[in-house]
Design an enzyme around this catalytic site. Structure first.
Site, mmCIF file in Angstrom:
data_model
loop_
_atom_site.group_PDB
_atom_site.id
_atom_site.type_symbol
_atom_site.label_atom_id
_atom_site.label_comp_id
_atom_site.label_asym_id
_atom_site.label_seq_id
_atom_site.Cartn_x
_atom_site.Cartn_y
_atom_site.Cartn_z
ATOM 1 N N MET A 1 -1.589 4.256 3.460
ATOM 2 C CA MET A 1 -1.969 2.937 3.935
ATOM 3 C C MET A 1 -3.235 2.456 3.219
ATOM 4 S SD MET A 1 0.210 1.880 6.195
ATOM 5 C CE MET A 1 1.458 2.498 7.324
ATOM 6 N N CYS A 2 -3.425 1.168 3.206
ATOM 7 C CA CYS A 2 -4.586 0.557 2.567
ATOM 8 C C CYS A 2 -5.700 0.357 3.604
ATOM 9 C CB CYS A 2 -4.197 -0.781 1.963
ATOM 10 S SG CYS A 2 -2.728 -0.694 0.909
ATOM 11 N N GLN A 3 -6.799 -0.225 3.171
ATOM 12 C CA GLN A 3 -7.851 -0.610 4.105
ATOM 13 C C GLN A 3 -8.320 -2.022 3.784
ATOM 14 O OE1 GLN A 3 -11.020 1.922 5.285
ATOM 15 N NE2 GLN A 3 -9.720 3.722 5.535
#
Length: 259
Positions: A1-3
């Site tokens: 996942m990204c942030q």
């Protein structure tokens, strides 16, 4: 996942402190090393920087950490690829025009079997589910309101109706802004704080850096910072609930719809 990282303020403010800690997660204190990007609104324009390199190794990220660009609305993103190759065209945030204004969008999550029909002029350039969702959102907003831009409360209501349909396909933490305000939607993890008088001394969780904001602000300043995971270890962050949509204007949360 990204942030994700966003900032919304009542006066132009730099994001050097927050971005310094955030960028460390792009390959050093975390594994989000598949590109990064940041967009600053300045008047009717947008300064837009993206790089397919990890943020900790990017000369462009180093520039952002040293150059205090001031803005009232900022969106940044560090990427851990789930859909789409590691390439410049797949780096968030994405920028498009609607109603004579630039719109900036970034997304953290993974959408499965999300295949909306795009009938208008908005088309993805890259191969991410995120850019597809952005194009779909703008298409649907234009279909609802035509060529007359809605007010913020109307826009909030429209997004509140549209976003659950996208989020039903997976995780959809996102940030969206036209420079007037900042919309954020939480599926799994977003946190925010509002810094205002009396300003604290803040200490980064990901770097050995602290700032006494009382020395670099005025009593009238107000700054909201929104991020996937808290950036500091000595401030009180508020977690958004799954499915929650928040609107930030002038560094403050707008509790809409109001009765």
């Amino acid at each position: 996942m990204c942030q994700l990282l966003g900032m919304n303020c009542n006066v132009p403010t730099d994001i050097v402190f927050s971005f310094t800690g955030f960028a460390m997660r792009g390959g050093q204190t975390d594994t989000h090393h598949d590109g990064w990007g940041i967009a600053f609104f300045e008047g009717a324009g947008v300064r837009h920087f993206v790089d397919h390199q990890a943020a900790v190794a990017s000369p462009i990220a180093e520039l952002i950490k040293r150059y205090p660009i001031k803005s009232r609305n900022v969106i940044a993103h560090i990427r851990k690829a789930t859909q789409g190759q590691v390439a410049l065209e797949n780096c968030h945030p994405f920028v498009r025009e609607l109603w004579g204004r630039y719109w900036v969008f970034a997304h953290n999550g993974d959408l499965k079997q999300f295949n909306p029909v795009l009938t208008g002029s908005y088309r993805p350039v890259g191969s991410t589910d995120s850019e597809l969702a952005f194009c779909y959102l703008l298409q649907e907003l234009h279909a609802r309101f035509g060529d007359a831009p809605p007010g913020l409360q109307q826009l909030h209501q429209a997004l509140d109706e549209l976003l659950p349909g996208i989020a039903a396909h997976g995780t959809f933490n996102m940030m969206l802004s036209s420079g007037e305000a900042l919309f954020v939607h939480c599926s799994t993890s977003l946190h925010y704080l509002v810094r205002q008088h009396p300003f604290p001394t803040a200490k980064l969780s990901d770097d050995d850096l602290s700032v006494d904001f009382s020395q670099v602000t005025t009593p009238q300043d107000r700054v909201a910072v929104i991020v996937t995971q808290p950036l500091t270890n000595n401030e009180q962050w508020t977690a958004l609930s799954p499915g929650e949509l928040k609107l930030f204007v002038d560094g403050a949360v707008q509790d809409w719809p109001a009765d």
